[in-house]
Write a protein that holds these residues in place. Sequence first.
Motif, PDB file in Angstrom:
ATOM      1  N   ALA A  36       2.185   3.965  13.351  1.00 44.27           N
ATOM      2  CA  ALA A  36       0.927   3.071  13.040  1.00 44.27           C
ATOM      3  C   ALA A  36       0.594   2.836  11.461  1.00 44.27           C
ATOM      4  CB  ALA A  36      -0.398   3.765  13.814  1.00 44.27           C
ATOM      5  N   ILE A  37       1.159   3.642  10.684  1.00 45.23           N
ATOM      6  CA  ILE A  37       0.866   3.456   9.171  1.00 45.23           C
ATOM      7  C   ILE A  37       1.146   2.154   8.295  1.00 45.23           C
ATOM      8  CG2 ILE A  37       3.069   4.559   8.282  1.00 45.23           C
ATOM      9  CD1 ILE A  37       0.958   6.209   6.522  1.00 45.23           C
ATOM     10  N   ASN A  38       2.197   1.575   9.014  1.00 43.44           N
ATOM     11  CA  ASN A  38       2.464   0.203   8.493  1.00 43.44           C
ATOM     12  C   ASN A  38       1.397  -0.863   8.805  1.00 43.44           C
ATOM     13  OD1 ASN A  38       3.771  -2.194   7.551  1.00 43.44           O
ATOM     14  ND2 ASN A  38       4.750  -2.420   9.335  1.00 43.44           N
ATOM     15  N   GLY A  39       0.617  -0.875  10.055  1.00 43.26           N
ATOM     16  CA  GLY A  39      -0.403  -1.569  10.363  1.00 43.26           C
ATOM     17  C   GLY A  39      -1.635  -1.363   9.673  1.00 43.26           C
ATOM     18  N   ILE A  40      -1.880   0.065   9.147  1.00 45.17           N
ATOM     19  CA  ILE A  40      -2.855   0.570   8.559  1.00 45.17           C
ATOM     20  C   ILE A  40      -2.670   0.061   7.286  1.00 45.17           C
ATOM     21  CG2 ILE A  40      -4.239   2.313   7.772  1.00 45.17           C
ATOM     22  CD1 ILE A  40      -4.552   1.740  10.807  1.00 45.17           C
ATOM     23  N   ALA A  41      -1.893   0.112   6.555  1.00 45.59           N
ATOM     24  CA  ALA A  41      -1.563  -0.081   5.400  1.00 45.59           C
ATOM     25  C   ALA A  41      -1.847  -1.819   4.900  1.00 45.59           C
ATOM     26  CB  ALA A  41      -0.108   0.063   4.775  1.00 45.59           C
ATOM     27  N   GLY A  42      -1.354  -2.712   6.045  1.00 47.66           N
ATOM     28  CA  GLY A  42      -1.879  -4.058   6.041  1.00 47.66           C
ATOM     29  C   GLY A  42      -3.292  -4.141   5.965  1.00 47.66           C
ATOM     30  N   SER A  43      -3.943  -3.527   6.847  1.00 49.88           N
ATOM     31  CA  SER A  43      -5.434  -3.593   6.744  1.00 49.88           C
ATOM     32  C   SER A  43      -6.230  -3.137   5.416  1.00 49.88           C
ATOM     33  CB  SER A  43      -6.209  -2.602   8.052  1.00 49.88           C
ATOM     34  OG  SER A  43      -5.493  -2.998   9.472  1.00 49.88           O
ATOM     35  N   GLU A  64      -3.287   7.279   0.727  1.00 49.32           N
ATOM     36  CA  GLU A  64      -2.494   6.120   0.074  1.00 49.32           C
ATOM     37  C   GLU A  64      -3.131   4.496   0.658  1.00 49.32           C
ATOM     38  OE1 GLU A  64      -1.269   6.070  -2.984  1.00 49.32           O
ATOM     39  OE2 GLU A  64      -1.380   8.317  -2.779  1.00 49.32           O
ATOM     40  N   VAL A  65      -3.388   4.819   2.083  1.00 52.80           N
ATOM     41  CA  VAL A  65      -3.852   3.400   2.585  1.00 52.80           C
ATOM     42  C   VAL A  65      -5.211   3.468   3.263  1.00 52.80           C
ATOM     43  CG1 VAL A  65      -1.346   2.591   2.817  1.00 52.80           C
ATOM     44  CG2 VAL A  65      -2.475   3.982   4.622  1.00 52.80           C
ATOM     45  N   THR A  66      -6.048   4.464   3.104  1.00 49.70           N
ATOM     46  CA  THR A  66      -7.193   4.351   3.611  1.00 49.70           C
ATOM     47  C   THR A  66      -8.218   4.857   2.496  1.00 49.70           C
ATOM     48  OG1 THR A  66      -6.897   6.889   4.217  1.00 49.70           O
ATOM     49  CG2 THR A  66      -6.529   5.272   6.014  1.00 49.70           C
ATOM     50  N   VAL A  67      -9.601   4.584   2.641  1.00 49.79           N
ATOM     51  CA  VAL A  67     -10.629   4.820   1.678  1.00 49.79           C
ATOM     52  C   VAL A  67     -11.362   6.334   2.012  1.00 49.79           C
ATOM     53  CG1 VAL A  67     -10.779   2.494   1.180  1.00 49.79           C
ATOM     54  CG2 VAL A  67     -12.345   3.445   3.004  1.00 49.79           C
ATOM     55  N   ALA A  68     -11.057   6.876   3.181  1.00 47.80           N
ATOM     56  CA  ALA A  68     -11.703   8.063   3.286  1.00 47.80           C
ATOM     57  C   ALA A  68     -10.700   8.688   4.369  1.00 47.80           C
ATOM     58  CB  ALA A  68     -13.202   8.031   3.784  1.00 47.80           C
ATOM     59  N   PRO A 125      -9.655   0.744   6.239  1.00 44.25           N
ATOM     60  CA  PRO A 125      -9.534   1.797   7.281  1.00 44.25           C
ATOM     61  C   PRO A 125      -9.892   3.278   6.635  1.00 44.25           C
ATOM     62  CG  PRO A 125      -7.513   0.339   6.615  1.00 44.25           C
ATOM     63  CD  PRO A 125      -8.545  -0.058   5.524  1.00 44.25           C
ATOM     64  N   VAL A 126     -10.015   4.062   7.670  1.00 45.70           N
ATOM     65  CA  VAL A 126     -10.362   5.462   7.386  1.00 45.70           C
ATOM     66  C   VAL A 126      -9.480   6.041   8.466  1.00 45.70           C
ATOM     67  CG1 VAL A 126     -12.589   5.147   6.252  1.00 45.70           C
ATOM     68  CG2 VAL A 126     -12.368   5.301   8.840  1.00 45.70           C
TER      69      VAL A 126
END
Length: 556
Positions: free
Chosen positions: A82-89, A132-136, A162-163
């Motif tokens: 899932a991390i690629n999709g979260i990075a896009g968000s 690296e790809v979420t704020v919390a 994302p978190v």
Amino acid sequence: MKYEYTVGNYLLDRLSELGIRHMFGVPGDYNLAFLDDVINYEGMNWVGNRNELNAAYAADGYARINGFAALATTFGVGELSAINGIAGSYAEHVPVVKISGAPTTKVMDNGLYVHHTLGDGKFDHFSRMFQEVTVAQTLLTQENAAQEIDRVLLACLTEKRPVHITLPIDVYNKPANKPESPLHEEIATSNHEVLSQMLSELTPMIDDATQTVILAGYEVNRYENREELLEFANKTGIPVTILSGGKGAFNEKHPQFIGVYNGELSAPYLQQRVDEADCIIQIGAKPTDSTTGGFSYDFSKKNVIQITPFSVNATNKKYAPITMKDALVALSDKITQKNPEELNIIPLKSQINQDPYEAKKENMKQNRFFERLSYFMKERDILLAEQGTSYYGAATMPIPKDTMFIGQPLWGSIGFTFPALLGSQLADRSRRNILLIGDGSFQLTAQELSTMLTQKIKPIIFLINNDGYTVERAIHGENQPYNDIPMWDYKKLPEVFSPEGKSITYKVKTELELEDALKAAENNHDYLTLIEVVMHRDDKPDLLEQLSKQFANQNV
């Protein structure tokens, strides 16, 4: 022992409070028991996806329409899928809550070598990757669950990004206290002294300018400042242009709207109007290579007043904290309304061909397709355009008032929009969703068609079959095998992916055949519509034809 109110209940209550009514994801043994709570929670619908990447894309599309989204996967393998999709968000400021079911706290404390791990007894590898790809981020325990859930959700709410929540399988069912009060958003506020200083110093700069222009972007949509932007334009009389990622932020039928800016690839009038402006009020816009003709803009940064979600920047000075909303409202009341004749405003509707579209006995071509599609669009539609020929054809295509536009020009992960369509349609079933996607992108995430048919959503999908990666061919390797893909019989796929699902499908090659398919789509209100549009592999929208040359030079 089963408790009446648990950590899982608390998390679902808070997600429901944010307006989330669907949970996307894929089951795994570390989240199965929590998913029982999801299934049993009133007002929350479980949407099982065909893989975790698609779930992340679907959550992104859902959040862009609904405001927030959530997905749940298992530990390790599910998280990394899932991390690629979260990075896009993260890149495009979309608030998504990523929940990862994890092994028990006992297993983690003892460093046991269990499945879905790297076999080293460490359990923080994947949560650290998500930093690296979420704020919390948080690892929930029975003791910290309520406070930590609130903390990360507030970060998601405030920063529109994302978190990541790690939920051990033995923690979700531990007792918790019900929330005593609603989730309290710490709403960003402006400092009135700074706001007054900004007005006193920047209002004269705007009033003295004679060729002012507004350049808007996607953050106007993310922070829901469309009404404030419209009021700002109406009160000041200043012409408005947008970057393509911000389509939908401003009514493209408005008499002050002058087009979608693409640097030197813009129409001559628009390029000159922006590049020679003596004052550019940049509102929620982040110029990227994909949205500025490969950074080919020629305006001077000293003429830019940049209004961001939480600050105003101009002439090497930053005014903060000031929210975008407060800045627009305050400036609207201070700026002297401009004389429209002096501003040289040529509305977009006066720039484009006014002749009615008439189908011809010819094969379908990209430019003609988008010309026809502009007449097919209706107010309040949601238009999704996949990165490539679809995005760059739609970028400059006029769209009706109150149309929402979903694309991914910054992150640019191909295949994104197909699962995103699932999310955006579930977020609001009352609006017509239209997807434009190429065959190459479609083949990456096609299996989500099964979920769409199972969920009984009714979008209109235009699948552009141009035999491979046309956008890549345009940049490099026109005839190289890496830009080829296998040919599928696309119109048969709905039956393959969901034999009991209901859909109508068409395969069109000519303009006249497209007319028949469009009429059928207009009259079909009950089923998903899939229209395969066959075009030559070398045919490209005008903007992509030019931009691909910029990308090719940029990569040297």
